[in-house]
Motif scaffolding. Sequence first.
Motif, PDB file in Angstrom:
ATOM      1  N   GLN A   8       0.848  -1.197   0.000  1.00  0.00           N
ATOM      2  CA  GLN A   8       0.000   0.000   0.000  1.00  0.00           C
ATOM      3  C   GLN A   8       0.881   1.244   0.000  1.00  0.00           C
ATOM      4  O   GLN A   8       1.337   1.673   1.053  1.00  0.00           O
ATOM      5  CB  GLN A   8      -0.898   0.012   1.250  1.00  0.00           C
ATOM      6  N   PRO A   9       1.140   1.845  -1.147  1.00  0.00           N
ATOM      7  CA  PRO A   9       2.016   3.027  -1.159  1.00  0.00           C
ATOM      8  C   PRO A   9       1.423   4.210  -0.389  1.00  0.00           C
ATOM      9  O   PRO A   9       2.151   4.973   0.240  1.00  0.00           O
ATOM     10  CB  PRO A   9       2.145   3.368  -2.643  1.00  0.00           C
ATOM     11  N   GLU A  10       0.106   4.353  -0.474  1.00  0.00           N
ATOM     12  CA  GLU A  10      -0.540   5.486   0.191  1.00  0.00           C
ATOM     13  C   GLU A  10      -1.845   5.025   0.822  1.00  0.00           C
ATOM     14  O   GLU A  10      -2.567   4.206   0.247  1.00  0.00           O
ATOM     15  CB  GLU A  10      -0.850   6.602  -0.820  1.00  0.00           C
ATOM     16  N   MET A  11      -2.135   5.594   1.990  1.00  0.00           N
ATOM     17  CA  MET A  11      -3.421   5.334   2.634  1.00  0.00           C
ATOM     18  C   MET A  11      -3.854   6.610   3.337  1.00  0.00           C
ATOM     19  O   MET A  11      -3.031   7.465   3.688  1.00  0.00           O
ATOM     20  CB  MET A  11      -3.309   4.201   3.644  1.00  0.00           C
ATOM     21  N   SER A  12      -5.183   6.702   3.560  1.00  0.00           N
ATOM     22  CA  SER A  12      -5.696   7.813   4.336  1.00  0.00           C
ATOM     23  C   SER A  12      -6.755   7.279   5.294  1.00  0.00           C
ATOM     24  O   SER A  12      -7.351   6.214   5.060  1.00  0.00           O
ATOM     25  CB  SER A  12      -6.282   8.895   3.426  1.00  0.00           C
ATOM     26  N   VAL A  13      -6.943   8.020   6.375  1.00  0.00           N
ATOM     27  CA  VAL A  13      -7.919   7.612   7.397  1.00  0.00           C
ATOM     28  C   VAL A  13      -8.475   8.873   8.043  1.00  0.00           C
ATOM     29  O   VAL A  13      -7.771   9.882   8.180  1.00  0.00           O
ATOM     30  CB  VAL A  13      -7.241   6.695   8.444  1.00  0.00           C
ATOM     31  N   GLN A  14      -9.737   8.819   8.421  1.00  0.00           N
ATOM     32  CA  GLN A  14     -10.334   9.937   9.143  1.00  0.00           C
ATOM     33  C   GLN A  14      -9.823   9.937  10.579  1.00  0.00           C
ATOM     34  O   GLN A  14      -9.607   8.884  11.185  1.00  0.00           O
ATOM     35  CB  GLN A  14     -11.860   9.805   9.158  1.00  0.00           C
ATOM     36  N   GLU A  15      -9.639  11.122  11.079  1.00  0.00           N
ATOM     37  CA  GLU A  15      -9.249  11.272  12.476  1.00  0.00           C
ATOM     38  C   GLU A  15     -10.205  10.475  13.362  1.00  0.00           C
ATOM     39  O   GLU A  15     -11.427  10.446  13.130  1.00  0.00           O
ATOM     40  CB  GLU A  15      -9.301  12.756  12.847  1.00  0.00           C
ATOM     41  N   ALA A  16      -9.623   9.785  14.365  1.00  0.00           N
ATOM     42  CA  ALA A  16     -10.348   8.965  15.349  1.00  0.00           C
ATOM     43  C   ALA A  16     -10.741   7.578  14.827  1.00  0.00           C
ATOM     44  O   ALA A  16     -11.201   6.742  15.604  1.00  0.00           O
ATOM     45  CB  ALA A  16     -11.583   9.664  15.889  1.00  0.00           C
ATOM     46  N   GLU A  17     -10.544   7.336  13.540  1.00  0.00           N
ATOM     47  CA  GLU A  17     -10.846   6.023  12.986  1.00  0.00           C
ATOM     48  C   GLU A  17      -9.640   5.098  13.113  1.00  0.00           C
ATOM     49  O   GLU A  17      -8.558   5.503  13.552  1.00  0.00           O
ATOM     50  CB  GLU A  17     -11.268   6.155  11.521  1.00  0.00           C
ATOM     51  N   THR A  18      -9.843   3.856  12.708  1.00  0.00           N
ATOM     52  CA  THR A  18      -8.801   2.829  12.767  1.00  0.00           C
ATOM     53  C   THR A  18      -8.315   2.498  11.369  1.00  0.00           C
ATOM     54  O   THR A  18      -9.114   2.461  10.415  1.00  0.00           O
ATOM     55  CB  THR A  18      -9.341   1.563  13.445  1.00  0.00           C
ATOM     56  N   VAL A  19      -7.015   2.282  11.243  1.00  0.00           N
ATOM     57  CA  VAL A  19      -6.438   1.938   9.942  1.00  0.00           C
ATOM     58  C   VAL A  19      -5.435   0.809  10.142  1.00  0.00           C
ATOM     59  O   VAL A  19      -4.792   0.713  11.194  1.00  0.00           O
ATOM     60  CB  VAL A  19      -5.759   3.173   9.296  1.00  0.00           C
ATOM     61  N   THR A  20      -5.327  -0.049   9.139  1.00  0.00           N
ATOM     62  CA  THR A  20      -4.375  -1.162   9.182  1.00  0.00           C
ATOM     63  C   THR A  20      -3.433  -1.087   7.993  1.00  0.00           C
ATOM     64  O   THR A  20      -3.894  -1.002   6.836  1.00  0.00           O
ATOM     65  CB  THR A  20      -5.107  -2.507   9.183  1.00  0.00           C
ATOM     66  N   LEU A  21      -2.150  -1.105   8.289  1.00  0.00           N
ATOM     67  CA  LEU A  21      -1.118  -1.082   7.237  1.00  0.00           C
ATOM     68  C   LEU A  21      -0.554  -2.493   7.092  1.00  0.00           C
ATOM     69  O   LEU A  21      -0.242  -3.148   8.086  1.00  0.00           O
ATOM     70  CB  LEU A  21       0.008  -0.120   7.616  1.00  0.00           C
ATOM     71  N   SER A  22      -0.396  -2.928   5.865  1.00  0.00           N
ATOM     72  CA  SER A  22       0.020  -4.307   5.598  1.00  0.00           C
ATOM     73  C   SER A  22       1.520  -4.428   5.373  1.00  0.00           C
ATOM     74  O   SER A  22       2.161  -3.506   4.847  1.00  0.00           O
ATOM     75  CB  SER A  22      -0.702  -4.836   4.359  1.00  0.00           C
ATOM     76  N   CYS A  23       2.035  -5.576   5.754  1.00  0.00           N
ATOM     77  CA  CYS A  23       3.442  -5.883   5.509  1.00  0.00           C
ATOM     78  C   CYS A  23       3.580  -7.400   5.425  1.00  0.00           C
ATOM     79  O   CYS A  23       3.037  -8.122   6.266  1.00  0.00           O
ATOM     80  CB  CYS A  23       4.314  -5.347   6.643  1.00  0.00           C
ATOM     81  N   THR A  24       4.265  -7.862   4.417  1.00  0.00           N
ATOM     82  CA  THR A  24       4.621  -9.282   4.354  1.00  0.00           C
ATOM     83  C   THR A  24       6.128  -9.381   4.185  1.00  0.00           C
ATOM     84  O   THR A  24       6.783  -8.436   3.727  1.00  0.00           O
ATOM     85  CB  THR A  24       3.919 -10.004   3.193  1.00  0.00           C
ATOM     86  N   TYR A  25       6.660 -10.524   4.576  1.00  0.00           N
ATOM     87  CA  TYR A  25       8.102 -10.694   4.492  1.00  0.00           C
ATOM     88  C   TYR A  25       8.405 -12.120   4.077  1.00  0.00           C
ATOM     89  O   TYR A  25       7.523 -12.990   4.134  1.00  0.00           O
ATOM     90  CB  TYR A  25       8.760 -10.358   5.837  1.00  0.00           C
TER      91      TYR A  25
END
Lengths: 115, 114
Positions: A8-25
């Motif tokens: 995910q090169p870019e993500m956005s989230v509203q203030e107070a909300e929850t966001v999940t950033l992905s990573c695999t290795y």
Amino acid sequence: AQTVTQSQPEMSVQEAETVTLSCTYDTSESNYYLFWYKQPPSRQMILVIRQEAYKQQNATENRFSVNFQKAAKSFSLKISDSQLGDTAMYFCAFMTPYTGNQFYFGTGTSLTVIP
Amino acid sequence: EPEVTQTPSHQVTQMGQEVILRCVPISNHLYFYWYRQILGQKVEFLVSFYNNEISEKSEIFDDQFSVERPDGSNFTLKIRSTKLEDSAMYFCASSARTSGNEQFFGPGTRLTVL
């Protein structure tokens, strides 16, 4: 060889909300560590959270937590109650003693928290 | 809170010139690192340094590169004859211990080779 992928090169989230950033290795090693670093605009990278591969329990640091799925080689970062100060580039990183404890980084996810 | 510092923040040089990038690690740290990030690419490991010698180095770290800890506080990266492809952000990092431990990063030096 060790590789880290952030899809995910870019993500956005509203203030107070929850966001999940992905990573695999990918690694064939059994002893390793995983990290999430945050780099605010024009600032240095700072550690957000760290996970030891031999620990099954997911690491948490206040509003930051990880979902570590060892079999799937996945290490996602969840940010709860997002704040404007969370706007930054987030890097996932991998380290193993077998390759001299150097970090292997993903390409980063640019997160923007929208007021 | 102690921080890793780097100077200069931006260095512009002509191809073929030598540059020295400077870093002041956190004072009680024993392990030192250099990484670089070419624009749009991943942060890549260059070299690690412990007990006044190189511990590990990557394929990028060829004979054009050298590192030194000339005194008790500074940690330098020298590029002898810069190439256009050396243009990148260079990050210094330090850690108190090695295996599995957090590395503390400096703000980086942006090197532009013309």
